[in-house]
Design an enzyme around this catalytic site. Structure first.
Site, PDB file in Angstrom:
ATOM      1  N   ARG A  45     -68.569 -18.560 -42.719  1.00  0.00           N
ATOM      2  CA  ARG A  45     -68.200 -19.796 -43.654  1.00  0.00           C
ATOM      3  C   ARG A  45     -69.412 -19.695 -44.466  1.00  0.00           C
ATOM      4  O   ARG A  45     -70.384 -20.537 -44.085  1.00  0.00           O
ATOM      5  CB  ARG A  45     -68.122 -20.974 -42.613  1.00  0.00           C
ATOM      6  CG  ARG A  45     -68.008 -22.299 -43.537  1.00  0.00           C
ATOM      7  CD  ARG A  45     -67.958 -23.464 -42.381  1.00  0.00           C
ATOM      8  NE  ARG A  45     -67.877 -24.903 -43.116  1.00  0.00           N
ATOM      9  CZ  ARG A  45     -68.799 -25.416 -43.498  1.00  0.00           C
ATOM     10  NH1 ARG A  45     -70.036 -25.077 -43.104  1.00  0.00           N
ATOM     11  NH2 ARG A  45     -68.632 -26.655 -44.219  1.00  0.00           N
ATOM     12  N   SER A 116     -58.169 -27.385 -40.693  1.00  0.00           N
ATOM     13  CA  SER A 116     -58.818 -28.570 -40.268  1.00  0.00           C
ATOM     14  C   SER A 116     -57.919 -29.917 -40.739  1.00  0.00           C
ATOM     15  O   SER A 116     -57.338 -30.052 -41.803  1.00  0.00           O
ATOM     16  CB  SER A 116     -60.019 -28.821 -41.272  1.00  0.00           C
ATOM     17  OG  SER A 116     -60.891 -27.785 -40.716  1.00  0.00           O
ATOM     18  N   LYS A 145     -72.214 -29.941 -41.905  1.00  0.00           N
ATOM     19  CA  LYS A 145     -71.324 -30.008 -43.063  1.00  0.00           C
ATOM     20  C   LYS A 145     -71.716 -30.943 -44.002  1.00  0.00           C
ATOM     21  O   LYS A 145     -71.715 -32.233 -43.597  1.00  0.00           O
ATOM     22  CB  LYS A 145     -69.905 -30.330 -42.440  1.00  0.00           C
ATOM     23  CG  LYS A 145     -68.638 -30.146 -43.579  1.00  0.00           C
ATOM     24  CD  LYS A 145     -67.560 -30.166 -42.901  1.00  0.00           C
ATOM     25  CE  LYS A 145     -66.369 -30.918 -43.439  1.00  0.00           C
ATOM     26  NZ  LYS A 145     -65.516 -29.890 -44.376  1.00  0.00           N
TER      27      LYS A 145
HETATM   28  N1  3NM Z   1     -66.126 -28.825 -40.124  1.00  0.00           N
HETATM   29  P1  3NM Z   1     -72.174 -27.978 -36.168  1.00  0.00           P
HETATM   30  S1  3NM Z   1     -67.672 -30.537 -38.675  1.00  0.00           S
HETATM   31  C1  3NM Z   1     -67.750 -27.098 -40.454  1.00  0.00           C
HETATM   32  O1  3NM Z   1     -65.052 -31.998 -39.009  1.00  0.00           O
HETATM   33  C2  3NM Z   1     -67.507 -28.107 -39.955  1.00  0.00           C
HETATM   34  O2  3NM Z   1     -63.915 -30.462 -39.651  1.00  0.00           O
HETATM   35  C3  3NM Z   1     -66.101 -30.037 -39.465  1.00  0.00           C
HETATM   36  O3  3NM Z   1     -71.300 -27.903 -37.457  1.00  0.00           O
HETATM   37  C4  3NM Z   1     -64.878 -30.889 -39.447  1.00  0.00           C
HETATM   38  O4  3NM Z   1     -71.528 -27.306 -35.102  1.00  0.00           O
HETATM   39  C5  3NM Z   1     -68.398 -29.047 -39.226  1.00  0.00           C
HETATM   40  O5  3NM Z   1     -73.345 -27.738 -36.559  1.00  0.00           O
HETATM   41  C6  3NM Z   1     -69.871 -28.545 -38.893  1.00  0.00           C
HETATM   42  O6  3NM Z   1     -72.012 -29.633 -36.013  1.00  0.00           O
HETATM   43  C7  3NM Z   1     -69.880 -28.158 -37.667  1.00  0.00           C
END
Ligand code: 3NM
Length: 220
Positions: A45, A116, A145
């Site tokens: 990503r 998603s 994000k």
């Molecule tokens: N998508 P971390 S939250 C890539 O809610 C991503 O769809 C999300 O990173 C969504 O594990 C997110 O560091 C970030 O919190 C996840």
């Protein structure tokens, strides 16, 4: 042949996502440690501020894919369908802002397709359009994000399971070894994380802990 739901569920157990701007050291070293710790699936990503573009993005993707192939970890590309096809990646993951899932499914054939979703309607639509798994988040607060929505907890996962939906589901957003069980208990098949592994002092230890947390959940 499309991936079976049973295999998809196994792959989602400890799903590591990374871009070059999510780690402080060489991404390949971090991924090697994550593989040693037991990740089951990987997503490239390359997004947000400082993300690589053009040839540099492709070069890192190739190097990561090779590492994943050596260890038989399927390699998924986030958003970039053209890159996924050019590399013959194992799949793609898309969000609601990307092309409709049905269009992507048409382009990628039988490769893995993750979508998603943030609402029940989006979940049903993604399945109808050919998603192999749903990513649901953010479960907990995340700063990774840039445009992440507010933490939503496990409500949607529970609601879909209460509907009787058996589609493979992975939770995302702020997940750590300490809270992963909560996500599994809600009905997820696995957890996907960025920083819990990419910024851990020991990615290998952190991955092991996630693996244990995910597998310590009673069946059913
Ligand atoms: N998508 P971390 S939250 C890539 O809610 C991503 O769809 C999300 O990173 C969504 O594990 C997110 O560091 C970030 O919190 C996840």
């Amino acid at each position: 042949m499309r991936v079976t739901a049973a295999r998809m569920r196994e792959l989602l157990k400890v799903y590591f996502i990374l871009g070059s701007n999510n780690c402080r050291k060489n991404p390949l070293e971090v991924i090697a440690e994550a593989i040693e710790g037991g990740i089951t699936l990987f997503q490239y990503r390359e997004k947000g501020s400082g993300a690589l573009v053009g040839e540099e993005k492709v070069k890192l993707a190739r190097a990561i894919q090779e590492l994943c192939q050596q260890h038989r970890i399927p390699f998924i590309v986030n958003d970039d369908i053209e890159l996924a096809l050019a590399l013959n990646a194992d799949g793609v993951h898309i969000g609601q802002e990307d092309a409709p899932a049905a269009v992507v499914r048409e382009k990628i054939g039988d490769k893995i397709l993750g979508v998603s979703v943030h609402t029940r309607e989006q979940a049903y639509e993604a399945i109808r359009q050919g998603a192999d798994y749903l990513g649901i988040g953010p479960i907990f607060a995340t700063t990774t994000k840039e445009d992440a929505k507010e933490a939503a907890g496990t409500t949607l996962i529970k609601a879909l399971r209460e509907d009787g939906l058996t589609v493979p589901i992975v939770g995302i957003g702020g997940i750590t070894p300490d809270n992963a069980r909560v996500v599994m208990a809600a009905g997820a098949d696995g957890v996907s994380v960025i920083t819990a592994i990419s910024l851990a002092d020991s990615p290998v230890q952190s991955t092991r802990k996630l693996y244990q947390a995910v597998h310590s959940q009673p069946e059913g």
